[in-house]
Every structure is written in C-alpha cells, then in structure tokens.
Write a protein that holds these residues in place. Structure first.
Motif, PDB file in Angstrom:
ATOM      1  N   LEU A  52       0.843  -1.199   0.000  1.00  0.00           N
ATOM      2  CA  LEU A  52       0.000   0.000   0.000  1.00  0.00           C
ATOM      3  C   LEU A  52       0.874   1.245   0.000  1.00  0.00           C
ATOM      4  CD1 LEU A  52      -3.263   0.655   1.887  1.00  0.00           C
ATOM      5  CD2 LEU A  52      -1.418   2.321   2.113  1.00  0.00           C
ATOM      6  N   VAL A  53       0.502   2.200  -0.841  1.00  0.00           N
ATOM      7  CA  VAL A  53       1.217   3.469  -0.915  1.00  0.00           C
ATOM      8  C   VAL A  53       0.214   4.586  -0.679  1.00  0.00           C
ATOM      9  CG1 VAL A  53       2.705   4.956  -2.295  1.00  0.00           C
ATOM     10  CG2 VAL A  53       2.788   2.465  -2.608  1.00  0.00           C
ATOM     11  N   ALA A  54       0.444   5.382   0.380  1.00  0.00           N
ATOM     12  CA  ALA A  54      -0.399   6.542   0.680  1.00  0.00           C
ATOM     13  C   ALA A  54       0.333   7.791   0.208  1.00  0.00           C
ATOM     14  CB  ALA A  54      -0.685   6.621   2.177  1.00  0.00           C
ATOM     15  N   THR A  88      -3.088   3.783  -2.882  1.00  0.00           N
ATOM     16  CA  THR A  88      -2.938   2.829  -3.990  1.00  0.00           C
ATOM     17  C   THR A  88      -2.443   1.515  -3.413  1.00  0.00           C
ATOM     18  OG1 THR A  88      -0.629   3.317  -4.500  1.00  0.00           O
ATOM     19  CG2 THR A  88      -2.276   4.758  -5.470  1.00  0.00           C
ATOM     20  N   TYR A  89      -2.869   0.402  -4.004  1.00  0.00           N
ATOM     21  CA  TYR A  89      -2.540  -0.880  -3.388  1.00  0.00           C
ATOM     22  C   TYR A  89      -2.643  -2.014  -4.398  1.00  0.00           C
ATOM     23  CZ  TYR A  89      -7.611  -0.274  -3.049  1.00  0.00           C
ATOM     24  OH  TYR A  89      -8.925   0.013  -3.335  1.00  0.00           O
ATOM     25  N   LYS A  90      -1.874  -3.050  -4.125  1.00  0.00           N
ATOM     26  CA  LYS A  90      -1.952  -4.320  -4.840  1.00  0.00           C
ATOM     27  C   LYS A  90      -1.598  -5.409  -3.845  1.00  0.00           C
ATOM     28  CE  LYS A  90       1.172  -3.318  -8.012  1.00  0.00           C
ATOM     29  NZ  LYS A  90       2.213  -3.449  -9.076  1.00  0.00           N
ATOM     30  N   ILE A  91      -1.961  -6.639  -4.152  1.00  0.00           N
ATOM     31  CA  ILE A  91      -1.699  -7.746  -3.231  1.00  0.00           C
ATOM     32  C   ILE A  91      -0.859  -8.791  -3.961  1.00  0.00           C
ATOM     33  CG2 ILE A  91      -2.725  -9.522  -1.764  1.00  0.00           C
ATOM     34  CD1 ILE A  91      -5.221  -7.758  -1.585  1.00  0.00           C
ATOM     35  N   GLU A  95       5.999 -15.082  -4.589  1.00  0.00           N
ATOM     36  CA  GLU A  95       6.136 -15.805  -5.845  1.00  0.00           C
ATOM     37  C   GLU A  95       5.436 -15.150  -7.023  1.00  0.00           C
ATOM     38  OE1 GLU A  95       8.143 -18.365  -6.175  1.00  0.00           O
ATOM     39  OE2 GLU A  95       8.666 -18.145  -4.060  1.00  0.00           O
ATOM     40  N   LYS A  96       4.305 -14.477  -6.747  1.00  0.00           N
ATOM     41  CA  LYS A  96       3.523 -13.951  -7.869  1.00  0.00           C
ATOM     42  C   LYS A  96       2.542 -12.889  -7.395  1.00  0.00           C
ATOM     43  CE  LYS A  96       2.036 -18.152  -8.540  1.00  0.00           C
ATOM     44  NZ  LYS A  96       2.387 -18.863  -7.292  1.00  0.00           N
ATOM     45  N   PRO A  97       2.042 -12.047  -8.326  1.00  0.00           N
ATOM     46  CA  PRO A  97       0.954 -11.128  -7.974  1.00  0.00           C
ATOM     47  C   PRO A  97      -0.313 -11.927  -7.686  1.00  0.00           C
ATOM     48  CG  PRO A  97       2.007 -10.521 -10.055  1.00  0.00           C
ATOM     49  CD  PRO A  97       2.480 -11.891  -9.718  1.00  0.00           C
ATOM     50  N   LEU A  98      -1.073 -11.489  -6.696  1.00  0.00           N
ATOM     51  CA  LEU A  98      -2.302 -12.169  -6.334  1.00  0.00           C
ATOM     52  C   LEU A  98      -3.539 -11.377  -6.720  1.00  0.00           C
ATOM     53  CD1 LEU A  98      -1.248 -13.401  -2.776  1.00  0.00           C
ATOM     54  CD2 LEU A  98      -1.364 -14.761  -4.874  1.00  0.00           C
ATOM     55  N   LEU A  99      -3.448 -10.046  -6.625  1.00  0.00           N
ATOM     56  CA  LEU A  99      -4.597  -9.216  -6.967  1.00  0.00           C
ATOM     57  C   LEU A  99      -4.106  -7.816  -7.330  1.00  0.00           C
ATOM     58  CD1 LEU A  99      -7.714  -9.326  -7.112  1.00  0.00           C
ATOM     59  CD2 LEU A  99      -7.754  -8.376  -4.798  1.00  0.00           C
ATOM     60  N   ASP A 101      -4.568  -4.723 -10.924  1.00  0.00           N
ATOM     61  CA  ASP A 101      -5.311  -4.428 -12.146  1.00  0.00           C
ATOM     62  C   ASP A 101      -4.375  -4.537 -13.337  1.00  0.00           C
ATOM     63  OD1 ASP A 101      -6.854  -3.436 -14.224  1.00  0.00           O
ATOM     64  OD2 ASP A 101      -7.939  -2.089 -12.919  1.00  0.00           O
ATOM     65  N   ASP A 102      -4.227  -5.766 -13.828  1.00  0.00           N
ATOM     66  CA  ASP A 102      -3.379  -6.026 -14.993  1.00  0.00           C
ATOM     67  C   ASP A 102      -1.968  -5.502 -14.780  1.00  0.00           C
ATOM     68  OD1 ASP A 102      -2.809  -7.091 -17.427  1.00  0.00           O
ATOM     69  OD2 ASP A 102      -3.575  -5.399 -18.587  1.00  0.00           O
ATOM     70  N   GLY A 103      -1.444  -5.738 -13.579  1.00  0.00           N
ATOM     71  CA  GLY A 103      -0.060  -5.381 -13.288  1.00  0.00           C
ATOM     72  C   GLY A 103       0.133  -4.054 -12.592  1.00  0.00           C
ATOM     73  N   VAL A 104      -0.909  -3.239 -12.486  1.00  0.00           N
ATOM     74  CA  VAL A 104      -0.750  -1.923 -11.867  1.00  0.00           C
ATOM     75  C   VAL A 104      -1.627  -1.802 -10.624  1.00  0.00           C
ATOM     76  CG1 VAL A 104      -0.068  -0.761 -13.986  1.00  0.00           C
ATOM     77  CG2 VAL A 104      -2.480  -0.951 -13.412  1.00  0.00           C
ATOM     78  N   PHE A 105      -1.455  -0.697  -9.915  1.00  0.00           N
ATOM     79  CA  PHE A 105      -2.128  -0.503  -8.640  1.00  0.00           C
ATOM     80  C   PHE A 105      -3.620  -0.216  -8.795  1.00  0.00           C
ATOM     81  CE2 PHE A 105       2.225   0.404  -7.341  1.00  0.00           C
ATOM     82  CZ  PHE A 105       2.276  -0.068  -6.035  1.00  0.00           C
ATOM     83  N   PHE A 106      -4.404  -0.785  -7.884  1.00  0.00           N
ATOM     84  CA  PHE A 106      -5.740  -0.258  -7.638  1.00  0.00           C
ATOM     85  C   PHE A 106      -5.568   1.019  -6.826  1.00  0.00           C
ATOM     86  CE2 PHE A 106      -6.723  -4.928  -7.677  1.00  0.00           C
ATOM     87  CZ  PHE A 106      -7.513  -4.912  -8.819  1.00  0.00           C
TER      88      PHE A 106
END
Length: 671
Positions: A52-54, A88-91, A95-99, A101-106
């Motif tokens: 997460l990035v604030a 902004t955030y991604k999970i 080993e790999k991206p889990l969630l 938006d096609d490689g970029v942050f929600f």
C-alpha cells in the motif's frame, strides 16, 4: 534524491479500477481505519501481502500489510494518514501477484468531509498510458475526462486530453496552442499549474518551442521552487539538449533563478548534458558548485565520484588524494568509502579494510558486503569477518525490503532485481567459502546462485567459471556439467569444453553415439530457461529521414534491437561483432536487426557516414522507447520473438555478445 524518485514514480501506475477490492468505508477519510476483505485469489497463497502506498502532497508513504486469515477470507487493515490524498494498493506474495489491475495498482481517493475526493488518480495513470501502455489509450482518455469532470481547472489533465485528441487526429498543435494562449491571457484559477502545463506542451511541439522557452523563463522568475521543475525534468532535458542555443538560454535565463529542489534538478540536468558530451571542465565546475550549495544532498557523493571519474581516466595517487579529502567531509558515505577501499585493496590491505568496514556499516546496499567479501577472497584475509557481513546481507535481502525500496516497479521486475541480488551474494559467498577451504559449502552456495538465476531468468558467466573450479575440487560431476553447459553459452567454439562434456556423457551413457543430439538439446534448454515472455506494445520507430515505422510491421520475424549512442565507447567497440552477426543472417527475411539511438538524426547520420554499422538505424528522441524497455545503460540488447514477445534483455557491455545473440536467435528460429 528520494523525493525526486517519488515524483517521477507518480506516473508509474495508479488506477481506480472497476474490479478493485472495495475498501470499508468506501470513501475513507484521513485518520480513519480502512479495511479490505478478500475472498481468495487467483492462486493459492499462505502469505499474501498488501503493498500500500499513501500519497501526501510531499511524498509517498509505503506500508507492507500482512494478510490475516478470517474464515474463508483474507483481511487487511490500515489507518489513513492525516495528509494522505490517495491510497494505492496491490496484493502479492513472494512468488507472484495475487490481486492487481493487470499489473498496476488499484486506488481509492481519500475524501474530505463533504464527500469530494481530495485528489483523483486518473491523470497520473493516464500519463503512464501515454507511454509504454499506449494500447490502453481509450481507457486513459476516459480517466482524463473523469478527472476534468471533478476538477475542471486541472490544466495538466486538459493538456493530456488534448494530446489524446491530437493522436486521434481530432485537433492540431496550432489549435491546442491557441486554446492555451487564450487561457493564459485570461489568468484563471491555478495559473501556476496552467503555465507549467502549457510550457511542457510548447517545448515538445515543433512549431512552438520559442514560446515554450519564454514561458519557461517566466516560470523560473515567478515559481523558482515549484515541484513541477522536477515533474517535467525529462521534457525540459529533451528540450535544452536539442541545440547549444537552447542549453545556453536555459543556463542564462532559467537555472540561475531556481531554488531548493528545483535547483538540484537543474544541476542534475546540466550535469547529464555535460557528461553526454564529455565536457570535463564543465563537469568539474558543476560538481564543485553543487556541493557548495547542497553539501548535505543525497546526490553530493554521486557528483563527487562523477567529477573524479571524468577528471582521471584511472584512479591515481592524485585521484586518491582528492578522494581522501572528500572522504573526510563525508566519512560515512558508503560509495566514497568503497571507491577508496578498491583503490587501496592491492596497495595497503590495512587501509582498504578500514574503508570497506565503513562502507558496509553505513550502507543499506547489500552489494557493499559483497564487494568486501570479493576483496577478502582475493587477498585471502578476513574470511570470517567478510562471511559474517555477507550472511547478514543475505538475511536482510528479502522480498518485503524490495517491496519498500522499489514499490513503483512491476512485480516481475522487482522480483528479478531481488533474485539477482541474492544470486550475487551467494556467488560471492560460495567463492569466499572455496577460498576458505570449505568446498562442500561453496558448492551448495554456488548451486543456490544458479537456481536463483535460472528462475529470473538471467546469466552470469563468472558464476559458472567459479562453479567449474569448485565442482572440480569437490569432485561433483553434475555440478561440473551445469557449469560447462553454461560456459559454452559464451564459448560455443571451445573444443575443450565440448570434450569435457563428452567425457561426462560417456561416463553416464557408456558411449557417445547420441552425444551431439544430447548436446544440442541441452543448449536449447539453457536458451529456453532465459525466456521472458513479456508482450511488447506496438511502438513507433522514427527513421533518420523522419518517417514512422511501427513494430507491428515486424511481426513474424525475430527482432534484434541494440540501444546505443555515437558517444558510447562500449557501443562502438562491439559494432564489428554486431556487423558480423548481421552478415551471418544475410539473405534471411525472418530476422531484423535494429539500432535505436536517442540522439538527433543528424548526429547519427554523420556517424554512419564515417562508420559502418549494419543494423537498421532508428531514433528515439523523446526516450519513449528506451523508457518502455527500461534501458538503464547502453549498450542494451533485446530480442523479440516472431509473436511480438520480449524474450531477451541485457543492459551493459558483455563479452561475446554476438555469440549470445546468435544462440538466442537460433533457438527462436527453431521454435
């Protein structure tokens, strides 16, 4: 420097996506606790982490949030900082991206008490789409229009929208310039932002550069400390480097007025230009002036080292005397200490040891420990101390650490950098163990390095040279075979390597009847393990004559690209090998060789008039293609397969590049 990186990274992938996990509350406010509940991922994971990035007005706050299991869900929570404007955030796991938006942050805005977003993510995300992800243009345009609906006086968003319209043939540069002139004359709200946005458009537009130059001078006079000087530094550099006259006007009318971070950025641009032209006296004067003005800047040591590298072709007694004086002013700077340690390594180990210790104790970079350990292995001294530092560095080189350091990078890029660093550390530790007489430990550590490189994929010749030596000493034929096969990648004609492999094959099979077939299959395995399988957008190429060619025209062919420059000595040194490579595939219509330079067409044309370079010449004056391929150094070599997938990428000079590229090409042609 960190602030500069953050400002550049703001364009690196922010999105309010339709598929984003919904936060609770849906419109979080500053100071509130916000949470997400996720009902599973595309892949099973035992250790999901939310990156997460604030964003605040001044910086970006990075947080790694471990997921907590709750029945059939994963639960993540975070308290919104008071100054935050957007989250902004991604999970992902290790080993790999889990969630995402096609490689970029929600993303979700932070809202004020009236329910209005403090800042909308659309404009920054659209900036990304204008670059390497141009195939998402419709989505980007939609987001820019949404931004303007919320904030109609966001002039940067307006200029972005007009550029979309220009690309679509819906308007002209002259029409956009006329609209900007009208707005500038009206002096609306946010005039400051309007002037910078208009300046950036004008200096990038062929018929309005003089107008942009005038506006730049006005902005310097009126807004000398504005952060947009850093935001627009790439566009400004492209503009001032066009002609000596542009540069001169910038130095006369703009740079003297800048203050604070804006002036630091100005120094950086001028130094970049001076280095490109190898202007030694200018480099020295810029570095000296910069250090006087910004003695505590994070860039100070970089300016010092650069200045001395240009002043002295090789470290000498005079170089050392100057560097020692700088080290007295910056006693804890890791890179200055490393430079001195390397100089004294073979002159006075006791002196070098002091500098190595300073570097390792004051550096967050694990490679400082690796350099100390490499020196200890060469000298045969301080094994235990070097090993202790190196093992500590390995322990601290974790996925979470790289998430925080390189949060704006794509998962695969960040993971590759992590594994590459770990491989370097294990390669050094294995060699240190070997020199210490611990052969079994050395073999295990070098095989760990091999497994890390295999998973990136990457290649490091020195690792396999060392593995060959250690495996011979340890009597391990399997490890020896791994080493020989990988060394053959850069020495395909070396008969002694083939003979050694034949001997191993004979021991395993009892005869050599099928050896050639086996060897070819093993070579192909090594080439295939390096496959990247990254889709390449349909990017435009500009010929020296000014015509545009699109990458899609090469679909069905293997495309070999060399990023180079006429001033780059390593680039020029490898041209004869690259020319021979082109000749080797002459007459084939399924392989294309392309050379891309960011210089002016006249500069490249003049070089080619005087020198033979058989790659087809194209230019990338805006640096868009270099950015897309993440060219961090030149020369850089890439290979794209016939389906338009990037399969090979190597930055920097490398021995036997022609042989490595030939193996890549041949393996792709056989598929």
């Amino acid at each position: 420097m960190f602030k500069k990186i953050l400002l550049l990274a703001l364009i690196a992938g922010i999105l309010i996506g339709a598929q984003a996990p919904v936060p609770n509350p849906e419109k979080p406010q500053a100071g509130q606790k916000v949470s997400w509940k996720i009902k599973g991922f595309a892949y099973e994971s035992e250790n999901p982490r939310m990156l997460l990035v604030a964003y605040t007005p001044d910086t970006a706050l990075v947080q790694i949030i471990p997921g907590r299991p709750s029945q059939d869900e994963w639960y993540f929570s975070y308290t919104v900082p008071q100054e935050a404007t957007i989250l902004t955030y991604k999970i992902e796991d290790d080993e790999k991206p889990l969630l995402d938006d096609d490689g970029v942050f929600f993303a979700t805005p932070v809202y004020d008490s009236s329910g209005k977003p403090r800042y909308d993510a659309s404009r920054s995300y659209a900036t990304l789409y204008l670059g390497p992800l141009a195939d998402r243009g419709d989505r980007a345009r939609e987001l820019v229009e949404l931004e303007l609906k919320h904030y109609p006086t966001n002039w940067e968003a307006l200029v972005f929208l007009r550029r979309f319209e220009l690309q679509a043939g819906e308007t002209t540069e002259a029409a956009i310039a006329a609209e900007l002139d009208f707005l500038l004359a009206a002096e609306p709200d946010s005039l400051e932002a309007l002037r910078f946005a208009a300046m950036e458009f004008f200096i990038a537009s062929q018929g309005f550069k003089d107008k942009g130059e005038e506006l730049m001078a006005l902005c310097a006079e009126t807004y000398p400390e504005n952060s947009r000087w850093t935001d627009y530094q790439n566009s400004i550099y492209a503009f001032i480097s066009e002609t000596p006259q542009r540069l001169g006007e910038y130095e006369r009318a703009v740079f003297p007025l800048l203050k604070g971070d804006a002036r630091e950025t100005g120094y950086f641009l001028l130094m970049t230009y001076a280095l490109a032209g190898r202007r030694e006296q200018r480099v020295e004067s810029l570095a000296t002036d910069f250090i006087k003005e910004f003695p505590r800047s994070e860039l100070a040591s970089a300016f010092i080292i650069t200045m001395l590298q240009v002043k002295y072709e090789q470290p000498t007694v005079l170089w050392a005397a100057e560097m020692i004086e700088w080290q007295k002013k910056y006693p804890d700077d890791p890179e200055i200490n490393i430079q001195l340690a390397e100089y004294y390594r073979d002159r006075s180990w006791k002196t070098a040891l002091g500098y190595y210790r300073n570097a390792v104790k004051n550096s967050d970079d694990p490679k400082a420990a690796a350099r100390f350990a490499e020196a200890a292995a060469v000298k045969g001294k301080n094994f235990a101390e070097a090993s202790k530092y190196l093992k500590k560095a390995i322990t601290e080189t974790t996925a979470d650490r790289y998430r925080k350091l390189l949060w704006w990078r794509d998962f695969s890029e960040r993971r590759a950098m992590l594994l590459e660093t770990q491989a370097t550390l294990y390669t050094t530790l294995g060699w240190l163990s070997f020199k210490y007489g611990k052969y079994e430990d050395a073999l295990g550590e070098l095989l760990v390095a091999d497994s890390l490189l295999t998973s990136i994929p990457d290649y490091e010749e020195e690792l396999y040279r060392r593995l060959l030596t250690v495996s011979e000493k340890a009597g391990d034929l399997a490890a020896r075979q791994i080493a020989l096969l990988n060394i053959m990648l850069v020495e395909p004609e070396d008969r002694t390597i083939q003979k050694a492999l034949q001997d191993i094959y004979l021991l395993d099979h009892g005869d050599i009847e099928d050896f050639e077939e086996w060897l070819h299959a093993e070579e192909l395995k090594i080439a295939l393990r390096r496959r990247m399988n990254v889709p390449v957008p349909n990017f435009p190429l500009l010929t020296l004559a000014g015509d545009t060619v699109y990458a899609s025209e090469f679909v069905g062919k293997v495309v070999v690209i060399n990023f180079w420059a006429t001033w780059c000595a390593p680039c020029k040194e490898e041209i004869p090998k690259l020319n021979q490579l082109v000749r080797d595939y002459q007459g084939r219509d399924d392989v294309v060789f392309i050379g891309i330079s960011s210089e002016e067409p006249q500069t490249v044309d003049s070089f080619l008039d005087a020198n033979t370079f058989l790659y087809e010449a194209y230019i990338d004056p805006s640096g868009t293609i270099s950015t897309m391929f993440e060219v961090s150094a030149i020369p850089t070599h890439t290979v794209i397969d016939a389906k338009g997938m990037l399969q090979f990428h190597y930055a920097g000079a490398i021995p036997n590049i022609d042989k490595i590229l030939a193996m890549e090409i041949n393996s792709l042609l056989e598929e």
